[in-house]
Design a protein around this motif. Structure first.
Motif, mmCIF file in Angstrom:
data_model
loop_
_atom_site.group_PDB
_atom_site.id
_atom_site.type_symbol
_atom_site.label_atom_id
_atom_site.label_comp_id
_atom_site.label_asym_id
_atom_site.label_seq_id
_atom_site.Cartn_x
_atom_site.Cartn_y
_atom_site.Cartn_z
ATOM 1 N N SER B 228 0.834 -1.204 0.000
ATOM 2 C CA SER B 228 0.000 0.000 0.000
ATOM 3 C C SER B 228 0.866 1.251 0.000
ATOM 4 O O SER B 228 1.959 1.275 0.561
ATOM 5 C CB SER B 228 -0.871 -0.012 1.253
ATOM 6 N N VAL B 229 0.383 2.326 -0.630
ATOM 7 C CA VAL B 229 1.046 3.621 -0.510
ATOM 8 C C VAL B 229 0.343 4.422 0.589
ATOM 9 O O VAL B 229 -0.731 4.043 1.057
ATOM 10 C CB VAL B 229 1.029 4.416 -1.832
ATOM 11 N N ARG B 230 0.981 5.504 0.978
ATOM 12 C CA ARG B 230 0.407 6.333 2.050
ATOM 13 C C ARG B 230 -0.086 7.660 1.479
ATOM 14 O O ARG B 230 0.703 8.470 0.978
ATOM 15 C CB ARG B 230 1.483 6.624 3.095
ATOM 16 N N SER B 442 -4.607 12.842 -9.533
ATOM 17 C CA SER B 442 -5.100 12.067 -10.653
ATOM 18 C C SER B 442 -5.075 12.905 -11.922
ATOM 19 O O SER B 442 -4.717 12.427 -12.997
ATOM 20 C CB SER B 442 -6.510 11.597 -10.316
ATOM 21 N N ALA B 443 -5.428 14.178 -11.790
ATOM 22 C CA ALA B 443 -5.462 15.016 -12.993
ATOM 23 C C ALA B 443 -4.062 15.353 -13.477
ATOM 24 O O ALA B 443 -3.827 15.527 -14.669
ATOM 25 C CB ALA B 443 -6.233 16.296 -12.719
ATOM 26 N N GLU C 382 4.243 19.810 -8.619
ATOM 27 C CA GLU C 382 3.624 18.501 -8.789
ATOM 28 C C GLU C 382 3.871 17.964 -10.196
ATOM 29 O O GLU C 382 4.147 16.772 -10.375
ATOM 30 C CB GLU C 382 2.118 18.586 -8.499
ATOM 31 N N ASP C 383 3.799 18.834 -11.159
ATOM 32 C CA ASP C 383 4.044 18.458 -12.552
ATOM 33 C C ASP C 383 5.435 17.839 -12.701
ATOM 34 O O ASP C 383 5.606 16.756 -13.285
ATOM 35 C CB ASP C 383 3.896 19.730 -13.394
ATOM 36 N N ILE C 384 6.434 18.504 -12.138
ATOM 37 C CA ILE C 384 7.807 18.012 -12.283
ATOM 38 C C ILE C 384 8.057 16.767 -11.426
ATOM 39 O O ILE C 384 8.744 15.842 -11.845
ATOM 40 C CB ILE C 384 8.816 19.123 -11.897
ATOM 41 N N THR C 385 7.506 16.760 -10.239
ATOM 42 C CA THR C 385 7.777 15.663 -9.307
ATOM 43 C C THR C 385 7.245 14.327 -9.815
ATOM 44 O O THR C 385 7.867 13.288 -9.631
ATOM 45 C CB THR C 385 7.175 15.980 -7.921
ATOM 46 N N ALA C 390 1.837 11.425 -5.263
ATOM 47 C CA ALA C 390 0.551 10.958 -4.744
ATOM 48 C C ALA C 390 0.576 9.487 -4.369
ATOM 49 O O ALA C 390 -0.336 8.998 -3.717
ATOM 50 C CB ALA C 390 -0.531 11.195 -5.798
ATOM 51 N N CYS C 391 1.594 8.776 -4.779
ATOM 52 C CA CYS C 391 1.609 7.314 -4.624
ATOM 53 C C CYS C 391 2.909 6.844 -4.018
ATOM 54 O O CYS C 391 3.597 5.971 -4.588
ATOM 55 C CB CYS C 391 1.388 6.646 -5.977
#
Lengths: 482, 482, 482, 482
Positions: B228-230, B442-443, C382-385, C390-391
């Protein structure tokens, strides 16, 4: 269905006088600025006549049963609505400017509202409207929508303005017909259209019945006075320039039209005093018209993008990463404008006694998006094109034998592209950006301002079932509602 | 077709072990975070079973001739493509999160490319693919797309990475099947799916044949390890919170999946070594998948907009001009995302031996637009919601009898709305914005990053006829071409 | 001047009870979330004590003639105002979060307005204010601005709210002092400050005199109740995480503070009932505080940009053109925020009896710009990372010997950077973006919402001489005025 | 120090021939477009002579010890740098266009680099530079920076271009001096300046020594040929329009300048072949010049904002919430541009043997911000102004007695504002937006394109200590570094 040259001939025969350049020309078509606009229209007639595009460009009229140009057709399906967006993009991509063929967007709302008024008020407007649209179809005429009133102080309603003519109004009614007084502004193509379709530019409330008028008028009707406006670079057209025009064949022409007591017989009147129906009618017309913007501005943008990419190529920069990045953004913007228009059309619905109109939320969204996006397009185009866009010598200097040879050398980019090609392309970008074929102005205010569209988007959203559903589910998801 | 509870039962029976919270649970479904994701999927099964939505939610399979959930259908028309966008918006508007039902987007590209490879290479992948899709339809199984590889150093190709497993690869091939080693990251719904559809996350070149692999694997296959991820706030779910979750029923769950020498029999292999087909296949899958984003993010945004409007109402500010203005902008953005998806679907086309896929330019445009637009949505939501969004007390404090009564008083907005309602709604906005059901992540990267989409938009535009046409007409209009 | 450890000791000695996690801790500093915030403050005390930074970090008090930390100083010049912006950027670049040292921004407006009220109303507030500021300087205390009221229905004024306590108010006045009832929300650092400076959060009109109150209160005063709020990821701090925190040393802590009939002696009261002065005072405080935002958010952004660049480096993408392009945009945004703050300070002016405050137009512009810009920063980060943001697996999984070795392999980017480094950096970005040290929330609503700043920018511009000049010249240039 | 009329007289005496409108005028000042630009410059001379502005407008030269206009001064402090930004805003707010007085921005870099070259190469450029600047100060001359080369194919370096003259080059060197061949484009004010300061527009590498040339040349030097460019609406000036010009007194004029073997004596040569110094020199000049943009565009924007607000007032919409909102955004943008310029100046530093230059990161940030922001300004202005901006009748029609009375009626907004006032204001907005005094072009490419500034911002940031610090602290905060 007329050819382009038949159309031009018919406009010539109108022999419309036009006030322009401080004087008056006897036949508007003799003026090069008017002529350039007429040539654009003629091109659309030729497309309809062209066998290759017949399927795309024609429909069978539900009124006459005969084939008519799609521009004369009352949409009878969602496919017809979508086709209008596509065809407009198709035309504008070939013209680099407005294609002047949007009158059709008023047909379905007009048929619907006249039938509704008739049913409730015992009038016979619907028959008038049907007859006029059939007349338009049978003669393949161009009509100019006459909508924008002067409006005076924007916070004062029509009937309370110090000058009662700040919105076009009925000053006389008798058994024969009505008499109109006032003006309609920003009339794109007024001097090259056979007819005017007069519509209110906004809703009115009780007390302003005289201002609730819709009708059709031949352009040559006595009392109508056509006055040209002055665009950014139209002097160049008068001067007979070619290179400096950018788009040397096609142009846009706009008028102020004065209504100095113009008589309209009843059989051409579609509304007269029924203020209670204006909210719905004005809203429907907006919804019907605004998806076209998606195709219209995308078609224009297609040319802007291509011209920008070609200039980048002339500069040897087509593959520079920042140029590709910006071109991608331009493409993304143009496809988004188009997508909005197509989706609005695709979510259209049938109006009783009318035809099809687009979804009002998505339609207004289209115009709202486009009204801002064009500035980003122009910014990106200017960014890539470079300083030459603002500092380009005239063709008059290019052709001066004393110095032309210097310019031919020093205005080259890549060695194998003549300086004149580069300059022509730069002038096209200038033309499309803020010159004679500007995206800017039409996208910002043509067919309703972005602000108006935003406000209507919000109003129509109040009644959109998916907004109500979301309200319910937001409450369910967090437990405010069981 | 399964009901939601039948789906849950089937997942329970998988008895999948899951590494989470520093340990291992024997049955993933026992973990509240996994359970919340499974509940969301169950909801979509229930929608399919619901008589009211039967038409929207089912199609007749072109493989079995039987009705199947639309989520299992290979699109057989443009209408099917459009329906997918609409249905996704419909579901997400009810869930406030991902609906986990996108596997179908891979079907048509998979059928097409396998047929093409078979025809040119004499393989039998197409039959494998048809059989597997039929199996999915007949059993109404959920599959998780297993796509994203670890990728290591992004500028080094798969076969040159110091660690050869940075892209999932075939380490053994024999007459029975193949053995896979590596990992797939960011696996949304991996622990609640019956199957994995393994696909390459990028194209590969010759020399990297071992990495060109597509196949289907049951989730419980030996050698697969789920970790699982956090997420931002998943502790709250473990804790058993309700109010603080915002969306207390539904969640998203994601895994890292390790492939520790996983055997796949040939009949479940769809590609193995055919690098030359990856460019096309990867591009097609992107085009097929990305219009869904338009519906997906619009559905989420619908909830965000509604929640924001409700908070504004609780604050007595729903009619403040700047609030209405910002809500209008949120609606415009959400309708634009949706319009892009719908238009991409509507311009779809048929693939030989496959089904329908969307227009690649418009599809990539959809995702590119959405990848940036969600940040504007969240900005506007946060702007309207106010400081409470960052400074909200926990339900644990609300329920503390010593102090709960203070919070009940001082966290009210309008007097007639309980503070708890306001807090629940604020927590929903938090959840949707950057919490467990985040639009953001997600986007931005789900289904391909915005950057990838932008680059593909440009590449596909090279071949778009309207771009070539515009190039021609730009030259004609300014006289560079006659 | 205290050292960091002396500061911590003094907070420990306050022994402040705190409601948190559904219970009550006896000494707030014992809670890890509070402790992390206190560590950040302690760091700023240490900077002041550090010989290397003495010049930057100290000033000579105009009240005591003694050296004081710049954070305790009443600005006596434009240079002092500029220094505050610079020092805040300097601190936040080292903390990655808020540095909690903004109380000083209230000093000059407080001295000015109290002197003005005294002169016109015969009160002795100015002496109270001088004494309290001197007390703050002499003891080197931290004060928390207690400003934001609950506000109830935002369109109803304080005195008409159904619940009269929706704005903090004076419920009793006698010869000794006043008694306060109500609450102050969003109290950053309330549990780690020695004092509260109570100020009205908005202006009030006649009839709401009871709400026009400013005073200073020791944090341990009876009747004050501190309740913790719940942030996005503070559970991780309670859990004792390290990697998953991103910023494992420093944090932000915020409280709701209930005023349950709190007595304040007159010598600590600075305003009590003088509603007529609130317009000016509230405006001045905004102008005084908001330039700090330019340094504050730029300092945070410096960390975000560096972390993003490091992740790009770990991915092998630091030199990819689109990454460099986006990093450039992040830098441009952060330098623009900073420039706005510096310029606002540089255009500051002297207040009679007070000190210096920044230019109100430029100050509000700073906050308005920052309130939107941070979303662009986070979008670009976020775009670059990439999707890992998120996961990302938890450190609990990393440390699980059964599976940690897999994660160590597959979460590497460039081969020579340990996966743990990459994960730590990603967690830092998460923390700064929407976690415990979020730029988002503080920039959107901290110190006044963007909307409030925009409206004040407009109001103050009405009186700006350059706007009047431009009005004149616009008319002259086009000939409307001679 | 000269007065405006003395300046005009001196330009008249130059008797410069100019190619324009397809022919050649003997004295450029006789042409109305040139004259309008000269009037703008004259206005700046008058400001210097005006007692009221003496302090703001003059400085004591560090070379002569005499008072000189600030425009001739080598900045000797950070205050001088800031003053330049302020003065430029001050002037442009009165002119609505460029004030043509930026040559000073080259002085400090020129003094510095010449001293450095002399020290290392034994040349005597520094004395040449000092003498020329003193000559400029003593005669109060206007110089035009001659920078932009034709550049040909942008990816090919100067010495490899198929046409060797695509960058200005030295074709002959002897004991007397050097001979230049090539062209300089986009020469703002070239025909109304006494001198040209020739500088390289980009850096060059070894092999391109002939292109590394800096020198000063009197405008009337034999071999220089001045060719006018054609702007958007300059025909109107030739025509003698007043209302239609918008800004009827002041204009911008630009030239292509051909260098047809122009001799320059050594004492006026500042660099000749020292390619190794160009990187530094070009970077320094950018840093020195670009803060001015902040004042320049803000001054222009002040007029645009005022004109837009006045049109809104004429429409009765000044207090409409969406208008106020948009005006606020316009003000915010203009103050941000200004703030960036001021902050860049304020962070300036001293160059050995030169003077002060601005911080390179903040300077490039200023121009990068402005290059995009002007499009937002124009969008907002057009949005508020309405359709009249694109559809306004000419003054020729207004003055036609047959129809002028109609226009006077129907182009009124509020009843008490004459239509002519409204039209004049709209024409001013047109002029400022994309006409003769356009913000667009100058902001996009004048003084270096936005793209160039963005790239330099990134490059200079590599060496900025706060970026290195942030890199360190990002690693410390998350534990990657101890």
């Amino acid at each position: 269905m007329r050819t382009g040259s038949e159309y031009l001939q018919s406009i010539r025969e109108m022999n419309l006088p036009l006030y322009i350049d401080g004087g008056k020309v006897d036949n508007a078509l003799d003026h090069p600025a008017v002529r350039a606009a007429a040539e654009a229209v003629a091109f659309t007639f030729d497309l309809v006549s062209d066998e290759r595009y017949r399927d795309m460009m024609t429909r069978t009229s539900h009124l006459t049963g005969e084939p008519v140009p799609i521009f004369q057709h009352v949409p009878q399906s969602v496919d017809d609505l979508v086709a209008k967006v596509k065809v407009t993009r198709f035309c504008n991509r070939r013209l680099g400017i407005c294609s002047f063929r949007c009158i059709q967007n008023a047909y379905a709302p007009l048929l619907y509202i006249t039938a509704k008024v008739d049913a409730e008020r015992g009038t016979s407007y619907h028959r008038h409207a049907v007859n006029w649209i059939r007349y338009m179809q049978e003669n393949d005429f161009l009509a100019c929508p006459a909508i924008t009133d002067p409006k005076g102080h924007r916070k004062i309603r029509a009937c309370d303005q110090p000058d009662p003519d700040m919105y076009l109004r009925v000053v006389k009614k008798d058994s024969e017909g009505i008499v109109l007084r006032g003006a309609k502004l920003h009339q794109t193509g007024a001097a090259i259209s056979h007819e005017k379709l007069v519509l209110p530019c906004t809703t009115h409330r009780r007390g302003s019945e005289d201002y609730a008028v819709a009708c059709a008028i031949p352009t040559t009707t006595p009392g109508l006075i056509h006055i040209s406006v002055r665009h950014s670079q139209d002097d160049r057209r008068v001067e007979g320039a070619e290179i400096d025009l950018g788009n040397f064949r096609y142009g846009v022409h706009e008028c102020v039209v004065i209504f100095d007591d113009v008589f309209v017989p009843w059989e051409r009147v579609f509304l007269c005093g029924e203020v209670d129906y204006l909210d719905e009618f004005v809203g429907l017309f907006g919804s019907s018209h605004r998806p076209t913007t998606g195709g219209c501005k995308a078609g224009w943008a297609d040319v802007l993008i291509a011209a920008t990419q070609l200039v980048a190529r002339y500069h040897g920069l087509e593959d520079a990463s920042h140029v590709r990045d910006k071109l991608s953004d331009m493409m993304a913007i143009s496809e988004t404008m188009y997508s909005c228009g197509v989706a609005a059309a695709m979510h259209g619905y049938e109006l009783p006694n009318g035809g099809y109109v687009a979804d009002p939320v998505l339609a207004n969204n289209t115009k709202y998006y486009a009204s801002r996006a064009v500035f980003d397009l122009i910014r990106l185009a200017e960014d890539i094109t470079g300083g030459i866009l603002a500092c380009c010598p005239s063709e008059k200097e290019l052709r001066n034998p004393e110095i032309g040879h210097y310019l031919e050398r020093f205005f080259k980019g890549a060695h194998d592209v003549p300086a004149e090609h580069r300059i022509r392309m730069v002038r096209l970008i200038e033309n499309i950006s803020w010159g004679l074929g500007s995206i800017l102005h039409s996208a910002t205010h043509g067919g309703g301002s972005g602000q108006a569209c935003k406000m209507e988007l919000f109003e129509f959203s109040r009644h959109a079932p998916h907004r109500a559903e979301a309200m319910e589910y937001a409450q369910r998801l967090c437990g405010v509602m069981q």
